[in-house]
Design an enzyme around this catalytic site. Structure first.
Site, mmCIF file in Angstrom:
data_model
loop_
_atom_site.group_PDB
_atom_site.id
_atom_site.type_symbol
_atom_site.label_atom_id
_atom_site.label_comp_id
_atom_site.label_asym_id
_atom_site.label_seq_id
_atom_site.Cartn_x
_atom_site.Cartn_y
_atom_site.Cartn_z
ATOM 1 N N GLY A 21 0.814 -1.217 0.000
ATOM 2 C CA GLY A 21 0.000 0.000 0.000
ATOM 3 C C GLY A 21 0.842 1.259 0.000
ATOM 4 O O GLY A 21 1.981 1.262 -0.479
ATOM 5 N N CYS A 282 -4.928 8.117 8.813
ATOM 6 C CA CYS A 282 -4.285 7.743 10.087
ATOM 7 C C CYS A 282 -4.576 8.613 11.299
ATOM 8 O O CYS A 282 -4.673 8.081 12.398
ATOM 9 C CB CYS A 282 -2.783 7.645 9.870
ATOM 10 S SG CYS A 282 -2.386 6.283 8.757
HETATM 11 P P1 NAD Z 1 -3.077 0.362 2.507
HETATM 12 O O1 NAD Z 1 -4.473 -0.032 2.746
HETATM 13 O O2 NAD Z 1 -2.746 1.331 1.410
HETATM 14 O O3 NAD Z 1 -2.193 -0.944 2.229
HETATM 15 C C1 NAD Z 1 -2.280 -2.121 2.972
HETATM 16 C C2 NAD Z 1 -2.161 -3.297 2.022
HETATM 17 O O4 NAD Z 1 -2.098 -4.513 2.789
HETATM 18 C C3 NAD Z 1 -3.359 -3.454 1.071
HETATM 19 O O5 NAD Z 1 -2.917 -3.355 -0.268
HETATM 20 C C4 NAD Z 1 -3.928 -4.835 1.413
HETATM 21 O O6 NAD Z 1 -4.412 -5.536 0.298
HETATM 22 C C5 NAD Z 1 -2.711 -5.528 2.009
HETATM 23 N N1 NAD Z 1 -3.067 -6.698 2.829
HETATM 24 C C6 NAD Z 1 -4.011 -6.800 3.792
HETATM 25 N N2 NAD Z 1 -4.037 -8.057 4.291
HETATM 26 C C7 NAD Z 1 -3.086 -8.759 3.635
HETATM 27 C C8 NAD Z 1 -2.633 -10.107 3.697
HETATM 28 N N3 NAD Z 1 -3.167 -10.977 4.546
HETATM 29 N N4 NAD Z 1 -1.636 -10.486 2.879
HETATM 30 C C9 NAD Z 1 -1.089 -9.612 2.004
HETATM 31 N N5 NAD Z 1 -1.482 -8.321 1.888
HETATM 32 C C10 NAD Z 1 -2.456 -7.887 2.698
HETATM 33 O O7 NAD Z 1 -2.526 0.904 3.886
HETATM 34 P P2 NAD Z 1 -1.327 1.941 4.126
HETATM 35 O O8 NAD Z 1 -1.824 3.328 3.974
HETATM 36 O O9 NAD Z 1 -0.137 1.498 3.352
HETATM 37 O O10 NAD Z 1 -1.075 1.723 5.683
HETATM 38 C C11 NAD Z 1 -0.521 0.515 6.161
HETATM 39 C C12 NAD Z 1 -0.148 0.699 7.616
HETATM 40 O O11 NAD Z 1 0.838 1.728 7.735
HETATM 41 C C13 NAD Z 1 -1.304 1.140 8.524
HETATM 42 O O12 NAD Z 1 -1.126 0.549 9.780
HETATM 43 C C14 NAD Z 1 -1.118 2.641 8.636
HETATM 44 O O13 NAD Z 1 -1.633 3.161 9.845
HETATM 45 C C15 NAD Z 1 0.389 2.767 8.615
HETATM 46 N N6 NAD Z 1 0.899 4.049 8.100
HETATM 47 C C16 NAD Z 1 0.333 4.618 6.996
HETATM 48 C C17 NAD Z 1 0.864 5.813 6.490
HETATM 49 C C18 NAD Z 1 0.279 6.472 5.260
HETATM 50 O O14 NAD Z 1 0.714 7.563 4.932
HETATM 51 N N7 NAD Z 1 -0.676 5.869 4.567
HETATM 52 C C19 NAD Z 1 1.980 6.379 7.100
HETATM 53 C C20 NAD Z 1 2.530 5.757 8.219
HETATM 54 C C21 NAD Z 1 1.992 4.586 8.708
HETATM 55 C C1 UGA Z 2 0.570 11.971 8.924
HETATM 56 C C2 UGA Z 2 1.885 12.276 9.642
HETATM 57 O O1 UGA Z 2 2.315 13.587 9.266
HETATM 58 C C3 UGA Z 2 2.949 11.247 9.277
HETATM 59 O O2 UGA Z 2 4.131 11.489 10.023
HETATM 60 C C4 UGA Z 2 2.429 9.833 9.593
HETATM 61 O O3 UGA Z 2 3.374 8.858 9.208
HETATM 62 C C5 UGA Z 2 1.123 9.606 8.842
HETATM 63 O O4 UGA Z 2 0.167 10.640 9.232
HETATM 64 C C6 UGA Z 2 0.484 8.294 9.142
HETATM 65 O O5 UGA Z 2 0.721 7.723 10.192
HETATM 66 O O6 UGA Z 2 -0.285 7.902 8.272
HETATM 67 P P1 UGA Z 2 -0.397 12.380 6.505
HETATM 68 O O7 UGA Z 2 -1.692 12.046 7.134
HETATM 69 O O8 UGA Z 2 -0.018 11.691 5.256
HETATM 70 O O9 UGA Z 2 0.798 12.113 7.533
HETATM 71 O O10 UGA Z 2 -0.355 13.946 6.193
HETATM 72 P P2 UGA Z 2 -0.106 15.250 7.083
HETATM 73 O O11 UGA Z 2 0.795 16.138 6.346
HETATM 74 O O12 UGA Z 2 0.252 14.933 8.470
HETATM 75 O O13 UGA Z 2 -1.549 15.938 7.078
HETATM 76 C C7 UGA Z 2 -2.638 15.350 7.748
HETATM 77 C C8 UGA Z 2 -3.844 16.276 7.653
HETATM 78 O O14 UGA Z 2 -3.666 17.457 8.448
HETATM 79 C C9 UGA Z 2 -4.130 16.765 6.244
HETATM 80 O O15 UGA Z 2 -5.511 16.773 6.015
HETATM 81 C C10 UGA Z 2 -3.572 18.168 6.249
HETATM 82 O O16 UGA Z 2 -4.166 19.000 5.286
HETATM 83 C C11 UGA Z 2 -3.918 18.604 7.660
HETATM 84 N N1 UGA Z 2 -3.073 19.721 8.168
HETATM 85 C C12 UGA Z 2 -1.750 19.544 8.321
HETATM 86 C C13 UGA Z 2 -3.672 20.914 8.535
HETATM 87 O O17 UGA Z 2 -4.899 21.080 8.418
HETATM 88 N N2 UGA Z 2 -2.888 21.922 9.027
HETATM 89 C C14 UGA Z 2 -1.542 21.776 9.182
HETATM 90 O O18 UGA Z 2 -0.881 22.746 9.647
HETATM 91 C C15 UGA Z 2 -0.957 20.561 8.816
#
Ligand code: NAD
Ligand code: UGA
Length: 463
Positions: A21, A282
């Site tokens: 993902g 998140c």
């Molecule tokens: P996502 O939904 O984009 O990707 C997760 C993937 O895992 C999916 O493609 C799904 O099909 C796959 N999956 C689920 N079960 C599976 C299985 N049994 N075998 C193989 N694949 C499987 O999610 P994401 O945004 O990449 O987030 C993943 C994790 O990372 C979450 O815990 C999220 O909180 C964390 N995280 C996300 C971000 C972000 O910016 N999106 C940033 C930091 C941390």
């Molecule tokens: C956030 C964190 O910044 C990452 O460090 C973390 O890894 C990630 O969540 C996660 O765990 O998924 P993200 O959600 O991708 O990242 O984007 P951000 O830049 O944090 O913005 C989050 C939201 O807050 C957005 O809707 C943004 O527009 C809003 N925002 C951000 C504000 O409204 N004001 C600000 O000053 C900053």
């Protein structure tokens, strides 16, 4: 802990990542780029996603990612649906599957749904033919590593050491964040096998991350630090949004307040941009996860404290819609409202928990007609809202605004600050309204053109 019974120092280094993902794909692409001697396989059960990773058009928009994937794909980065094979072949396995908020049972709408992680732990235990290091990349409740170790090591022939290595990338800046992270956090057990496993992971990051940025902690601290980081970031946004409402009531200007307050080096200027509210997959999920952990430990005051970050965000979105209604004579029925931006933030096509969703839904309830514009996220927004009669999608912002009564800026796409608002005003129904949910436009210039301008945390400029 020996990595595997037959591995020697000459054997090719291999890594698998389960979950392709927003986290799994980019993190492994950067790791492949920086660690050419490692063969990295990213697997996912979603066939469409894997096909997209293997195609010219990646599954989502992330600036700079295409170039990096092109450099490493087929060399030392591979995408596959064969999860079983990846588990069999690799002794270092990152797990980056989704951990959404539970939508059922105890903890519904608040606790993390760990079913995807649990399935994988069982799968690894059943398939493993060697000792493994399993690395939590997903964001998880504290003590998940312990629970997973119990599953992985019960009736198992081989030992699995579980580490926590949470990811801090933000969407839209993922490549930069991964290439030059503020820190890499690795949590492990304080045992010989835990420390040996941790050192294997430190070795990977040391290819490009300076040693002083690699923080090692115990597993629980790493798991909790991830939730706390997101809570603190979101808390700043909710704090400035609360102040925005005070500014609107008192005649202060939230951007001036944010500048004055953020100039204090103890406070800092980042994440003080008042807005229509934070979104993304998140912030809400992780804060609620923290709230649940507090409640489970009978820490009700702490739970309430963190829950208010989310409550404030809901209120900010509601207040935005209420202000629109109030400014437009308390009726939006039959009015055409143009929405600039449906991605949850700029430079992504991700609409998960985007403020555009509750705003659009509230306006639809008010019987308004919506025209939604966005440079990248229209396809995803269509999937969320479905085929509603009074919602249309137009990418070109000038065309989208034509014949509308009001424009709402929801996403901070840079271009929305630079449009020709004179031209846009001329194409709109009068009186024309501009609700700037990101404080991006030159509001005095737009007022002079003829718009009634409503910004966040500022007195409206109305004719
Ligand atoms: P996502 O939904 O984009 O990707 C997760 C993937 O895992 C999916 O493609 C799904 O099909 C796959 N999956 C689920 N079960 C599976 C299985 N049994 N075998 C193989 N694949 C499987 O999610 P994401 O945004 O990449 O987030 C993943 C994790 O990372 C979450 O815990 C999220 O909180 C964390 N995280 C996300 C971000 C972000 O910016 N999106 C940033 C930091 C941390
Ligand atoms: C956030 C964190 O910044 C990452 O460090 C973390 O890894 C990630 O969540 C996660 O765990 O998924 P993200 O959600 O991708 O990242 O984007 P951000 O830049 O944090 O913005 C989050 C939201 O807050 C957005 O809707 C943004 O527009 C809003 N925002 C951000 C504000 O409204 N004001 C600000 O000053 C900053």
């Amino acid at each position: 802990m020996p990595l595997s019974k037959n591995e020697t120092s000459e054997a090719p280094k291999k890594i698998a990542c389960i979950g392709a993902g927003y986290v799994g794909g980019p993190t492994m692409a950067i790791t492949a780029l920086k660690c050419p001697e490692y063969i990295i396989t990213v697997v996912d059960i979603n066939k469409k996603r894997i096909n997209e990773w293997n195609s010219e058009k990646l599954p989502f928009y992330e600036p700079g990612l295409d170039d990096i994937v092109k450099q490493v794909r087929g060399k030392n980065l591979f995408f596959s649906t064969n999860v079983k094979q990846a588990i069999e072949d690799n002794d270092i396995i990152f797990v980056a599957v989704n951990t959404p908020t539970k939508t059922y049972g105890i903890g519904e709408n608040i606790a993390a749904d760990l079913q995807y992680w649990e399935v994988i732990a069982r799968q690894i235990r059943d398939i493993a033919k060697s000792n493994k290091i399993i690395i939590e990349k997903s964001t998880l409740p504290v003590k998940t590593a312990e629970a997973m170790e119990t599953i992985l090591n019960t009736n198992a022939e081989y030992h699995c050491e579980v580490l926590s290595n949470p990811e801090f990338l933000a969407e839209g800046t993922a490549v930069k964040d991964l290439l030059d992270p503020d820190r890499v956090l690795i949590g492990s057990r304080d045992t010989d096998s835990g420390i040996q496993a941790r050192d294997e992971v430190v070795k990977i990051y040391s290819h490009w991350v300076p040693p002083d940025k690699i923080i090692t902690t115990n597993t629980f601290s790493a798991e909790l630090s991830k939730l706390v980081s997101n809570a603190f970031l979101a808390q700043r946004v909710s704090s400035i949004n609360a102040i925005a409402s005070v500014c609107e009531a008192t005649g202060a200007d939230v951007q001036e307040v944010a500048k004055a307050v953020g100039a204090d080096s103890r406070i800092g200027s980042k994440f003080l941009q008042a807005s229509v509210g934070f979104g993304g997959s998140c912030f809400r999920k992780d804060i609620l996860n923290l709230v649940y952990i507090c409640r489970m430990n009978n820490l009700y005051e702490a739970a309430e404290y963190f829950e208010n970050i989310v409550n404030m965000n809901n209120y900010q979105q509601y207040r935005f819609v209420k202000n629109i209604l109030k400014a437009m004579f308390n009726t939006l029925a039959g009015r055409t409202i143009c929405i600039y931006g449906c991605a949850f933030k700029a430079n992504t096509d991700d609409v998960r928990d985007s403020p555009a969703i509750p705003v659009a839904k509230a306006l639809i309830e008010e019987k308004a007609n919506l025209v939604i514009s966005d440079p990248k996220a229209i396809k995803n927004m269509k999937k969320v809202l479905g085929g509603l009669e009074n919602v249309s999608y137009v990418e070109d912002p000038y065309e989208a605004a034509t014949n509308s009564h009001a424009i709402l800026i929801i996403t901070e796409w840079e271009q929305y600050g630079k449009l020709n608002y004179q031209k846009i005003y001329e194409s709109m129904v009068k009186p024309a309204y501009l609700f700037d949910g990101r404080n991006m436009v030159d509001r005095k210039a737009c007022y002079k053109i003829g718009f009634n301008v409503h910004s966040i945390g500022k007195s409206p400029l109305t004719h």
